[in-house]
Design an enzyme around this catalytic site. Structure first.
Site, short mmCIF file in Angstrom:
data_model
loop_
_atom_site.label_atom_id
_atom_site.label_comp_id
_atom_site.label_asym_id
_atom_site.label_seq_id
_atom_site.Cartn_x
_atom_site.Cartn_y
_atom_site.Cartn_z
N ASP A 109 0.84 -1.21 0.00
CA ASP A 109 0.00 0.00 0.00
C ASP A 109 0.87 1.26 0.00
OD1 ASP A 109 0.80 -0.17 2.63
OD2 ASP A 109 -1.23 -0.31 3.48
N SER A 110 2.20 1.07 -0.08
CA SER A 110 3.09 2.19 -0.39
C SER A 110 2.71 2.78 -1.75
CB SER A 110 4.55 1.72 -0.41
OG SER A 110 4.71 0.53 -1.16
N ASP A 117 -0.83 -6.30 -0.01
CA ASP A 117 -1.14 -5.66 1.27
C ASP A 117 -2.66 -5.63 1.46
OD1 ASP A 117 0.75 -4.83 3.13
OD2 ASP A 117 1.36 -3.11 1.92
N LYS A 150 -0.68 -9.42 3.28
CA LYS A 150 0.08 -8.93 4.43
C LYS A 150 -0.82 -8.06 5.29
CE LYS A 150 3.55 -5.80 3.89
NZ LYS A 150 3.03 -4.61 4.62
N GLU A 188 -0.88 -5.63 9.02
CA GLU A 188 -0.06 -4.95 10.02
C GLU A 188 -0.60 -5.24 11.42
OE1 GLU A 188 0.39 -0.78 9.10
OE2 GLU A 188 1.11 -1.22 7.08
N GLU A 210 9.61 -3.72 10.26
CA GLU A 210 9.91 -2.38 9.73
C GLU A 210 10.48 -1.49 10.81
OE1 GLU A 210 7.03 -0.56 7.12
OE2 GLU A 210 8.14 1.33 7.10
O1 KIV Z 1 3.54 -1.01 1.52
C1 KIV Z 1 4.71 -1.43 1.46
O2 KIV Z 1 5.41 -1.25 0.46
C2 KIV Z 1 5.22 -2.16 2.61
C3 KIV Z 1 6.70 -2.41 2.66
C4 KIV Z 1 7.41 -1.14 2.93
C5 KIV Z 1 7.04 -3.47 3.62
O3 KIV Z 1 4.49 -2.51 3.47
#
Ligand code: KIV
Length: 262
Positions: A43-44, A82, A110, A112, A175
């Site tokens: 989600d970056s 994510d 993924k 959090e 992280e």
């Molecule tokens: O969203 C993302 O790119 C991430 C990585 C920085 C681990 O969660």
């Protein structure tokens, strides 16, 4: 169909795991060709693709689009998506949204958080989708950027990683943990730890593609090595093109065709 979560988990203790983000088919296929183990549709994307300040603007609709695009590249790497903020507030939402991302081509998702998301991790794993945890700095909820600065915090990070492992996660992102805390977590669990800004003792590393390619100029994380300076390359190429269009040097003969051509 790419590598399985189990195959990536089995790399622990054998060799380090290389993970990069990607958000579209073109970049995913280039990264995949390099033999990267895990492609994370992070989600970056909120920052590096959508131009926002953080990750919260990425919802299920946006993530579905990015995952479909990356899956279209048919990567050999494990494709991890994510789970957007708000998409896994309950175990039920977690399982159904993970199943949706899996139906679009993600082999794992993924989330959090530590023990507080153990029920969600369990529900997703029970639905047959691999789950990667993410502890330390958690961009979706904020908090202190650097973690594991004290023994007590390192112990709590170890407890979080163990909770995720116990709930069925196959790997966990660390992280911005101190090197010592990352080492302690890595030794405490049987699943691979994938570090970002967490030092060399993790079982693998992840970077945001735009950071390591030198394409994202709004922020330059201290932990991200820039392998290229594509921002300059892209701007230079676009400037050459603009000059060629203005001067008429582009298009040339080979770039057009004449009447009657096949
Ligand atoms: O969203 C993302 O790119 C991430 C990585 C920085 C681990 O969660």
């Amino acid at each position: 169909m790419g590598a399985s979560p189990a195959a990536v988990a089995a790399l622990k203790g054998r060799r380090r795991v290389a993970c990069l983000t990607a958000y579209d088919a073109t970049m995913a296929s280039l990264v995949d060709r390099a033999g990267i183990d895990v492609i994370l549709v992070g989600d970056s994307a909120g920052m590096v693709v959508m131009g926002q300040e953080g990750t919260l603007g990425v919802g299920m609709a946006e993530m579905a689009l990015f995952v479909s695009a990356v899956a279209a590249a048919r990567p050999r790497a494990l494709l991890v998506a994510d789970m957007p903020a708000g998409s896994y507030d309950s175990a039920r939402d977690a399982a159904s949204n993970a199943a949706r991302l899996a139906s679009l081509g993600a082999q794992a998702v993924k989330v959090e958080g530590g023990a507080e998301v153990a029920a969600q991790v369990r529900a997703i794993a029970s639905a047959g989708v691999g789950v990667m945890g993410h502890i330390g700095y958690q961009p979706q909820s904020g908090g202190p950027r650097r973690r594991g600065l004290t023994r007590a915090d390192a112990d709590s990070l170890v407890a979080s990683a163990r909770a995720l492992e116990g709930a069925g996660a196959f790997a966990v992102v660390l992280e911005m943990l101190s090197s010592e805390a990352a080492g302690a977590v890595t030794r405490a669990v049987r699943i691979p730890t994938i570090g970002i800004g967490s030092g060399p003792s993790c079982d693998g590393q992840v970077l945001v593609l735009h950071d390591m390619l030198g394409m994202y100029e709004r922020m330059r994380p201290s932990f991200a090595r820039r392998y290229r300076d594509l921002a300059s390359e892209i701007t230079a190429a676009a400037s050459e093109y603009r000059a060629d269009v203005e001067s008429g040097a582009f298009p040339a003969r080979g770039h057009s065709f004449s009447m009657g051509a096949q």
